[in-house]
Scaffold this motif. Structure first.
Motif, PDB file in Angstrom:
ATOM      1  N   ALA A 131       0.823  -1.210   0.000  1.00 42.69           N
ATOM      2  CA  ALA A 131       0.000   0.000   0.000  1.00 42.69           C
ATOM      3  C   ALA A 131       0.856   1.258   0.000  1.00 42.69           C
ATOM      4  N   SER A 132       1.982   1.207   0.701  1.00 42.08           N
ATOM      5  CA  SER A 132       2.844   2.382   0.788  1.00 42.08           C
ATOM      6  C   SER A 132       3.646   2.619  -0.487  1.00 42.08           C
ATOM      7  N   LEU A 133       3.648   1.668  -1.400  1.00 43.82           N
ATOM      8  CA  LEU A 133       4.297   1.873  -2.688  1.00 43.82           C
ATOM      9  C   LEU A 133       3.334   2.414  -3.722  1.00 43.82           C
ATOM     10  N   VAL A 134       2.065   2.026  -3.631  1.00 46.09           N
ATOM     11  CA  VAL A 134       1.064   2.440  -4.613  1.00 46.09           C
ATOM     12  C   VAL A 134       0.473   3.805  -4.286  1.00 46.09           C
ATOM     13  N   VAL A 135       0.018   3.963  -3.056  1.00 45.79           N
ATOM     14  CA  VAL A 135      -0.807   5.119  -2.706  1.00 45.79           C
ATOM     15  C   VAL A 135      -0.061   6.456  -2.807  1.00 45.79           C
ATOM     16  N   PRO A 136       1.172   6.597  -2.289  1.00 40.41           N
ATOM     17  CA  PRO A 136       1.835   7.899  -2.411  1.00 40.41           C
ATOM     18  C   PRO A 136       2.026   8.357  -3.855  1.00 40.41           C
ATOM     19  N   THR A 137       2.348   7.428  -4.771  1.00 45.79           N
ATOM     20  CA  THR A 137       2.480   7.806  -6.178  1.00 45.79           C
ATOM     21  C   THR A 137       1.151   8.285  -6.732  1.00 45.79           C
ATOM     22  N   ALA A 138       0.063   7.587  -6.368  1.00 49.76           N
ATOM     23  CA  ALA A 138      -1.266   8.027  -6.800  1.00 49.76           C
ATOM     24  C   ALA A 138      -1.617   9.386  -6.204  1.00 49.76           C
ATOM     25  N   HIS A 363      -3.544   8.758 -17.621  1.00 53.39           N
ATOM     26  CA  HIS A 363      -4.517   7.953 -16.869  1.00 53.39           C
ATOM     27  C   HIS A 363      -4.819   8.573 -15.509  1.00 53.39           C
ATOM     28  N   PRO A 364      -5.246   9.835 -15.474  1.00 54.98           N
ATOM     29  CA  PRO A 364      -5.494  10.485 -14.175  1.00 54.98           C
ATOM     30  C   PRO A 364      -6.622   9.851 -13.383  1.00 54.98           C
ATOM     31  N   SER A 365      -7.643   9.301 -14.061  1.00 53.04           N
ATOM     32  CA  SER A 365      -8.773   8.713 -13.344  1.00 53.04           C
ATOM     33  C   SER A 365      -8.477   7.303 -12.852  1.00 53.04           C
ATOM     34  N   GLN A 366      -7.350   6.733 -13.276  1.00 49.45           N
ATOM     35  CA  GLN A 366      -6.969   5.387 -12.851  1.00 49.45           C
ATOM     36  C   GLN A 366      -5.564   5.391 -12.268  1.00 49.45           C
ATOM     37  N   ALA A 367      -5.217   6.472 -11.573  1.00 46.73           N
ATOM     38  CA  ALA A 367      -3.847   6.607 -11.077  1.00 46.73           C
ATOM     39  C   ALA A 367      -3.474   5.474 -10.134  1.00 46.73           C
ATOM     40  N   GLY A 368      -4.434   5.035  -9.303  1.00 49.17           N
ATOM     41  CA  GLY A 368      -4.137   3.947  -8.378  1.00 49.17           C
ATOM     42  C   GLY A 368      -3.844   2.652  -9.109  1.00 49.17           C
TER      43      GLY A 368
END
Length: 425
Positions: A131-138, A363-368
């Motif tokens: 989670a800490s690798l995906v969420v901050p980038t999003a 892909h701003p609406s699918q950043a996650g």
């Protein structure tokens, strides 16, 4: 995308307000960097402990190296799940659950009686850490729409992320030198608890209700398939993935190459690791100064070319040392290997932020989901690097050099096949 695929809030919540109405504060990058560093610190801090763990568990070096591959597999699987969840439920909830899971599993690692128990707990911890690798980038993509600003913020994020990995192996080396390696994982558990507190009381929610995506198996599969078949996305995502393959070939092999082959103490190895991280952080800051002023394609091309050159030279040094160098000259091998490693690894500080922001740009609406798929590709290849390197005995630096060279050459191939450069400006 149909209107039904977006989560609609009550009418009172329809107006989308910016998270930071007066500009993004400086502490936000620091916070995201600290949270993202859960992954790097958990990878790096126990590298100096590999030989000690081998003795403690009465197992082989390959089994200890395999725990690193398990870590990468868990990160890959976890990111595929966390990305869509973060697009559906917002950024904070996955971070809370993930860090709680990471903290609990790290505590189990600390008192694991054998390598099997350790490996299982390590896998669970990696799923939580994903989670800490995906969420901050999003979060970066949520609050910054301008590509140049996004690349600069990613560069700052990498700088902050780099501070902890510099300290982590040094601290790990000190622990192994003067105490039990198990203390490393008690410290990791505490770090997870601190991250939970920061998410609860400091991290703002950056994804408004109006932009949250519906979650269903069909939608999930369709989203990942559409991303993967987008040439503009997958070529840049694969550049970051093969950059990770190259870096993790070094991470997996280096403890045994430098501690067992070149006879570094755990502390001296940790200091070497810190020096390498300084060069990568420096490159990321140079990138922050150049992006927006220099063509993105030229930046990527130059960085990838430098990595290829560095790995080719490393392979040459390794072959020369094994088969051709007189015994009197082999004492210089370690310095030649370190020099070529700097040339190969430092450019990743330029490659990663640019390639990642270009992958997410459309892909701003699918950043996650986009960040998750890119991260999964990275850690799948990272796990593969760990498995491949683990098959070779640490009798020379050639296996490490060969795997790093393969990763660099594949980056070059992906760079050549990318679509026409989309400017960051």
């Amino acid at each position: 995308m149909t209107s039904s695929s977006v989560v609609r809030p009550p009418a009172a919540q329809e107006a989308v307000r910016p998270v930071f109405a007066e500009g993004i504060p400086g502490w936000f990058s620091l916070l995201l960097g600290f949270l993202t560093a859960v992954g790097p610190i958990s990878t790096d801090i126990y590298l100096p402990a590999f030989p000690a763990m081998e003795q403690s568990f009465h197992t082989s070096a390959g089994n200890v190296q395999f725990t690193l591959a398990i870590w990468f597999v868990g990160l890959a699987i976890g990111q595929l799940s966390v990305g869509p969840l973060a697009d559906r439920y917002g950024r904070r909830m996955p971070m809370l659950v993930g860090n709680l899971l990471y903290a609990a599993a790290s505590a189990v690692c600390a008192f694991a009686p054998d390598v099997t128990t350790f490996s299982v707990a390590r896998f669970v911890a990696s799923v939580g850490a994903s989670a800490s690798l995906v969420v901050p980038t999003a979060c970066v993509r949520d609050v910054v729409s301008d590509r140049a600003a996004g690349a600069r913020m990613m560069s700052r994020l990498i700088m902050v992320m780099g501070v902890v990995p510099i300290l982590a192996p040094m601290l790990g080396g000190l622990v192994v030198e003067f105490a039990s390696w198990r203390l490393i994982f008690w410290a990791s558990a505490v770090y997870g608890v601190v991250c939970v507190a920061l998410v609860l009381w400091v991290l703002p929610e950056t994804l408004p209700y109006q932009k949250r995506q519906a979650l269903s198996p069909v939608t999930l599969v369709t989203r990942y398939v559409s991303l993967f078949w987008d040439r503009g996305y997958n070529t840049y995502a694969m550049i970051t993935a093969f950059s990770t393959f190259m870096s993790f070939s070094y991470l997996t092999a280096a403890p045994f190459v430098f501690v067992q082959l070149f006879h570094f103490s755990p502390l001296h190895f940790s200091m070497l690791f810190g020096v390498m991280s300084v060069f990568m952080i420096g490159a990321s800051q140079v990138n922050g100064l150049l992006v927006g002023r220099v063509d993105t394609g030229r930046l990527l091309h130059g960085a990838v070319a430098m990595s290829v050159l560095g790995t080719l030279l490393m392979v040459g040094v390794s072959i020369w040392s094994v088969w051709y160098a007189p015994a009197a000259y082999r004492q210089y091998e370690v310095w030649l290997v370190i020099g070529t490693m700097v040339l190969a690894l430092a450019p990743t500080g330029i490659i990663f932020p640019n390639a990642m922001m270009m992958a997410l740009a459309d892909h701003p609406s699918q950043a996650g989901a986009a960040s998750a798929l890119a991260g999964t590709l990275q850690y799948v290849l990272g796990a593969l690097a760990g498995v491949v390197v683990g098959q070779f005995a640490a009798t020379s630096s050639l296996p490490m050099a060969g795997c790093m060279c393969f990763g660099a050459l594949m980056m070059l191939c992906m760079h050549m096949f990318r679509p026409a450069v989309r400017e960051i400006a």
